[in-house]
Motif scaffolding. Structure first.
Motif, PDB file in Angstrom:
ATOM      1  N   THR A  28       0.833  -1.200   0.000  1.00 38.15           N
ATOM      2  CA  THR A  28       0.000   0.000   0.000  1.00 38.15           C
ATOM      3  C   THR A  28       0.870   1.254   0.000  1.00 38.15           C
ATOM      4  OG1 THR A  28      -1.840  -1.087   1.145  1.00 38.15           O
ATOM      5  CG2 THR A  28      -1.746   1.313   1.280  1.00 38.15           C
ATOM      6  N   TYR A  67      -3.371   4.444   7.372  1.00 35.55           N
ATOM      7  CA  TYR A  67      -3.649   3.070   6.942  1.00 35.55           C
ATOM      8  C   TYR A  67      -3.393   2.084   8.067  1.00 35.55           C
ATOM      9  CZ  TYR A  67      -4.122  -1.026   4.010  1.00 35.55           C
ATOM     10  OH  TYR A  67      -4.554  -2.208   3.484  1.00 35.55           O
ATOM     11  N   ALA A  97      -7.213   5.124   2.810  1.00 33.36           N
ATOM     12  CA  ALA A  97      -7.142   3.904   3.616  1.00 33.36           C
ATOM     13  C   ALA A  97      -8.536   3.323   3.852  1.00 33.36           C
ATOM     14  CB  ALA A  97      -6.454   4.199   4.943  1.00 33.36           C
TER      15      ALA A  97
END
Length: 253
Positions: A28, A67, A97
């Protein structure tokens, strides 16, 4: 943050939590590349390296903490929705997120927030509520929504999971620059500074971590001198990202 919450956070297994944050962020957040700065190196007489988190997903390190916090929540918590307050980078980090985790996000922003930042936040799928003239009023409204509707509030800096998410920057520095001697990090509310310091001091305590503040934003200097959190009487700086009147309780600790 309440003192008992601060003490509880300080007793957690920091090494394990930092590694868990890195695992959650894998795929991510970008592992941003360290780049040399010939100009700054020549000016200072030292080897100066930069970690360009402006090239991070959503354009800021804030995605790391947002996140990690949202990834730590259960499906039941996510079902209640996410809420936060921000005028920019944290808003986009939370929105991104939340979208990745399939949760609804509501972002409270001051009415003076530039339309570009509002649109960027909406583009990640969040609902934006323009409320108040300044950030503090927006933050109070976000907390009110959290209390009333049961949404999970994601603080911009004074939260352990947020702090560990930002701390993954420190882990990457240690991995990419094993001979590092000093790390300079800006201090606003302290999520980035405390997170990086926690990572560096946990795994390589001999490295010096230096917090950088504008002269016109003295809250950290005053608080460290007093040994307790001391709000600044006045903040005057064009660097709005570090224009904070009061350090976080956990980040200060």
């Amino acid at each position: 943050m309440e003192q008992n919450e601060v003490l509880k956070a300080l007793q957690r297994d920091h090494a394990a939590e930092l590694k868990l944050a890195a695992e959650r962020l894998n795929g991510t957040a970008r592992h941003t590349e360290i780049i040399p700065s010939p100009v700054l190196s020549e000016m200072t007489g030292h080897e100066i390296l930069l970690k360009p988190e402006n090239l991070q997903v959503t354009g800021s390190f804030k995605i790391r903490g947002a996140y990690n916090k949202i990834a730590s929540l259960s499906d039941e918590q996510l079902a209640h929705g996410i809420v936060t307050a921000s005028a920019g980078n944290h808003a986009q980090g939370v929105a991104y997120a939340a979208r990745e985790r399939g949760a609804k996000a509501t972002i409270c922003m001051p009415q003076i927030t530039p339309p570009l930042k509002v649109d960027a936040t909406k583009a990640y799928g969040a609902d934006v509520v323009l409320y108040g003239e300044v950030f503090d009023e927006s933050a109070a409204h976000a907390q009110e929504l959290s209390d009333k509707e049961g949404m999970i509030y994601v603080p911009p800096f004074d939260d352990y999971e947020v702090l560990c998410g930002q701390g993954t920057i420190g882990l990457e520095i240690l991995e990419d620059v094993p001979n590092v001697t000093d790390v300079v990090v800006p201090l606003g509310g302290g999520g980035l500074g405390a997170g990086v310091a926690l990572a560096i001091k946990t795994f390589k305590p001999e490295v010096r971590v230096i917090g950088a503040i504008p002269e016109g934003s003295p809250a950290w200097k005053n608080s460290l001198s007093a040994g307790r959190v001391v709000p600044a009487d006045e903040v005057r700086t064009s660097a709005e990202g570090v224009a904070v009147k009061r350090p976080g309780d956990l980040t200060f600790a």
